[in-house]
Enzyme design. Sequence first.
Site, PDB file in Angstrom:
ATOM      1  N   HIS A  14       6.942  -3.229 -11.647  1.00  0.00           N
ATOM      2  CA  HIS A  14       6.420  -1.976 -12.209  1.00  0.00           C
ATOM      3  C   HIS A  14       7.356  -0.787 -12.030  1.00  0.00           C
ATOM      4  CE1 HIS A  14       5.302  -1.245  -7.997  1.00  0.00           C
ATOM      5  NE2 HIS A  14       5.306   0.027  -8.318  1.00  0.00           N
TER       6      HIS A  14
HETATM    7  C1  UD1 Z   1       2.979   4.851  -9.502  1.00  0.00           C
HETATM    8  C2  UD1 Z   1       3.944   5.475  -8.492  1.00  0.00           C
HETATM    9  C3  UD1 Z   1       4.761   4.392  -7.826  1.00  0.00           C
HETATM   10  C4  UD1 Z   1       3.869   3.317  -7.221  1.00  0.00           C
HETATM   11  C5  UD1 Z   1       2.901   2.800  -8.279  1.00  0.00           C
HETATM   12  C6  UD1 Z   1       1.920   1.850  -7.639  1.00  0.00           C
HETATM   13  C7  UD1 Z   1       4.807   7.717  -9.090  1.00  0.00           C
HETATM   14  C8  UD1 Z   1       5.961   8.474  -9.612  1.00  0.00           C
HETATM   15  N1  UD1 Z   1       4.884   6.365  -9.193  1.00  0.00           N
HETATM   16  O1  UD1 Z   1       3.771   4.238 -10.502  1.00  0.00           O
HETATM   17  O2  UD1 Z   1       5.544   4.962  -6.787  1.00  0.00           O
HETATM   18  O3  UD1 Z   1       4.683   2.277  -6.773  1.00  0.00           O
HETATM   19  O4  UD1 Z   1       2.168   3.900  -8.834  1.00  0.00           O
HETATM   20  O5  UD1 Z   1       1.341   1.011  -8.561  1.00  0.00           O
HETATM   21  O6  UD1 Z   1       3.865   8.298  -8.623  1.00  0.00           O
HETATM   22  N2  UD1 Z   1      -1.532   3.154 -16.387  1.00  0.00           N
HETATM   23  C9  UD1 Z   1      -2.679   2.643 -16.915  1.00  0.00           C
HETATM   24  N3  UD1 Z   1      -3.795   2.642 -16.144  1.00  0.00           N
HETATM   25  C10 UD1 Z   1      -3.834   3.105 -14.868  1.00  0.00           C
HETATM   26  C11 UD1 Z   1      -2.657   3.628 -14.341  1.00  0.00           C
HETATM   27  C12 UD1 Z   1      -1.514   3.647 -15.111  1.00  0.00           C
HETATM   28  O7  UD1 Z   1      -2.698   2.215 -18.061  1.00  0.00           O
HETATM   29  O8  UD1 Z   1      -4.893   3.056 -14.232  1.00  0.00           O
HETATM   30  C13 UD1 Z   1      -0.297   3.138 -17.203  1.00  0.00           C
HETATM   31  C14 UD1 Z   1      -0.121   4.390 -18.059  1.00  0.00           C
HETATM   32  O9  UD1 Z   1       0.479   4.026 -19.251  1.00  0.00           O
HETATM   33  C15 UD1 Z   1       0.860   5.203 -17.234  1.00  0.00           C
HETATM   34  C16 UD1 Z   1       1.726   4.134 -16.604  1.00  0.00           C
HETATM   35  O10 UD1 Z   1       0.838   3.052 -16.345  1.00  0.00           O
HETATM   36  O11 UD1 Z   1       1.620   6.108 -18.015  1.00  0.00           O
HETATM   37  C17 UD1 Z   1       2.401   4.563 -15.304  1.00  0.00           C
HETATM   38  O12 UD1 Z   1       1.426   5.058 -14.361  1.00  0.00           O
HETATM   39  P1  UD1 Z   1       1.863   6.127 -13.247  1.00  0.00           P
HETATM   40  O13 UD1 Z   1       0.750   6.357 -12.324  1.00  0.00           O
HETATM   41  O14 UD1 Z   1       2.471   7.314 -13.877  1.00  0.00           O
HETATM   42  O15 UD1 Z   1       3.061   5.414 -12.502  1.00  0.00           O
HETATM   43  P2  UD1 Z   1       3.142   3.945 -11.908  1.00  0.00           P
HETATM   44  O16 UD1 Z   1       4.192   3.228 -12.672  1.00  0.00           O
HETATM   45  O17 UD1 Z   1       1.802   3.353 -11.813  1.00  0.00           O
HETATM   46  N1  UDP Z   2      -1.687  -5.274  -5.344  1.00  0.00           N
HETATM   47  C1  UDP Z   2      -2.927  -5.783  -5.689  1.00  0.00           C
HETATM   48  N2  UDP Z   2      -3.072  -6.349  -6.906  1.00  0.00           N
HETATM   49  C2  UDP Z   2      -2.052  -6.466  -7.801  1.00  0.00           C
HETATM   50  C3  UDP Z   2      -0.782  -5.967  -7.421  1.00  0.00           C
HETATM   51  C4  UDP Z   2      -0.636  -5.369  -6.190  1.00  0.00           C
HETATM   52  O1  UDP Z   2      -3.864  -5.717  -4.897  1.00  0.00           O
HETATM   53  O2  UDP Z   2      -2.259  -6.998  -8.914  1.00  0.00           O
HETATM   54  C5  UDP Z   2      -1.538  -4.640  -4.017  1.00  0.00           C
HETATM   55  C6  UDP Z   2      -0.496  -5.291  -3.135  1.00  0.00           C
HETATM   56  O3  UDP Z   2      -1.063  -6.388  -2.433  1.00  0.00           O
HETATM   57  C7  UDP Z   2      -0.070  -4.157  -2.238  1.00  0.00           C
HETATM   58  C8  UDP Z   2      -0.151  -2.958  -3.151  1.00  0.00           C
HETATM   59  O4  UDP Z   2      -1.029  -3.329  -4.209  1.00  0.00           O
HETATM   60  O5  UDP Z   2      -0.996  -3.985  -1.173  1.00  0.00           O
HETATM   61  C9  UDP Z   2       1.210  -2.624  -3.694  1.00  0.00           C
HETATM   62  O6  UDP Z   2       1.092  -1.743  -4.744  1.00  0.00           O
HETATM   63  P1  UDP Z   2       2.204  -1.576  -5.873  1.00  0.00           P
HETATM   64  O7  UDP Z   2       3.069  -2.759  -5.929  1.00  0.00           O
HETATM   65  O8  UDP Z   2       1.504  -1.175  -7.105  1.00  0.00           O
HETATM   66  O9  UDP Z   2       3.003  -0.281  -5.360  1.00  0.00           O
HETATM   67  P2  UDP Z   2       4.172  -0.031  -4.321  1.00  0.00           P
HETATM   68  O10 UDP Z   2       3.832  -0.673  -3.047  1.00  0.00           O
HETATM   69  O11 UDP Z   2       5.433  -0.556  -4.944  1.00  0.00           O
HETATM   70  O12 UDP Z   2       4.251   1.453  -4.236  1.00  0.00           O
END
Ligand code: UD1
Ligand code: UDP
Length: 370
Positions: A204
């Site tokens: 991601h």
């Molecule tokens: C965010 C964090 C990242 C973290 C990740 C965990 C920032 C800059 N990034 O990244 O550090 O590792 O969360 O998962 O804060 N979207 C949906 N539904 C949701 C959420 C997101 O469809 O419930 C889609 C949307 O298109 C959105 C994109 O995912 O634009 C990215 O979501 P966003 O929260 O901006 O960043 P993450 O990539 O999730």
């Molecule tokens: N996770 C989860 N379901 C998923 C993917 C991740 O429960 O489908 C959990 C994972 O076990 C960990 C956390 O989400 O505890 C990690 O989140 P993510 O990878 O989104 O973000 P990051 O740690 O890179 O910020």
Amino acid sequence: MKILSIVGARPQFIKVKPIIDELKKKKIGHILTHTGQHYDYGMSKVFFKDLEIPEPDYNLGVGSGSHSYQIGNMLIRLEEVLLKERPDIVLVYGDTNSTLAGALGAVKLHIPVGHIEAGMRSFNKKMPEEINRILTDHISDYLFCPTETAVKNLKNEGITKKTHLVGDVMYDTILDNVKIAEEKSNILQNLKLKSKEYHLTTVHRAENTDNKDNLRAIIESLQMLNLPVIFPMHPRTKEAISQYSNLTMEQFNNIVVIDPVSYLDMLVLEKNAKKILTDSGGIQKEAYWLEVPCITLREETEWGEIVQDGWNVLAGVDKKRIVELAENFTPDNKQRNIFGDGKSAEKIIEVVKINYNKPEPFIKNPVANS
Ligand code: UD1
Ligand code: UDP
């Protein structure tokens, strides 16, 4: 004493859980504020259900958008909550936009801030999380570091007085939940999987999803593996794939794309995987704790100790290397105690309590509006 936590993204629900438990045990008032950064059922609510986290007291409903849109709206909406609640301390978690907005919103109102998972660095400022970490660390009053490396990183930036080595709250959560996961989760049966007969992957990071060549290289290397690859797909990745022409899910062959799974299902999928291939920060640590070799689909990692220990290898998006590692990488070292003793939340709340009872530097009931 009143503590206010700010969370918003998937890993933060997992990080706040032991803090909530600890505050409940100590009968300390806690207000939970969800920024709404993640909002799909599978990215948010499912974690509250799985981990029995109470409903947030506030949901700022910010949703998706550019970094400035998210942080700006979080700041505006958070200010109202902070002025109303006047907490004694605000706790922020990790490195997302919700973390930075939470810390900035609080310090602007002279409310002390504690940063949980402070001091992590990738030394790559193109990574949005790196900016969030640096800024949050430099404006926070209490820096709760998960590892010795985090303490050193802060020292190198001239920060020594505010650091507290407490261990990793995600380790608290996994220790409390791995047995529960094994009892409750049916994910292996549902997906007809046998232990150690599949790989698990998640992707991601912006550097991988927002770069078609990188995403293609990852998918093509996964396709070359000789085991099924379970891929709970982050919505960001799903959207990226749907936008890139000639990169469709039907091409995936041995890759089993599923929706994001709950925490308990994820722990079971992780524990039984042959290898984990990921660009996630949290999953690199969970792989280590569950003794599963991890191949990191990035050029650098904040969790270098795991690489030094031989349980994690950086593969970037190098197809040959990914395939070679997936087939042959077998760590032989024992895990070390790098991330504390599973009592990080207790240590964090102890620090907060001690400082609250001192005349300084805790500003009790801060004058929020000036
Ligand atoms: C965010 C964090 C990242 C973290 C990740 C965990 C920032 C800059 N990034 O990244 O550090 O590792 O969360 O998962 O804060 N979207 C949906 N539904 C949701 C959420 C997101 O469809 O419930 C889609 C949307 O298109 C959105 C994109 O995912 O634009 C990215 O979501 P966003 O929260 O901006 O960043 P993450 O990539 O999730
Ligand atoms: N996770 C989860 N379901 C998923 C993917 C991740 O429960 O489908 C959990 C994972 O076990 C960990 C956390 O989400 O505890 C990690 O989140 P993510 O990878 O989104 O973000 P990051 O740690 O890179 O910020």
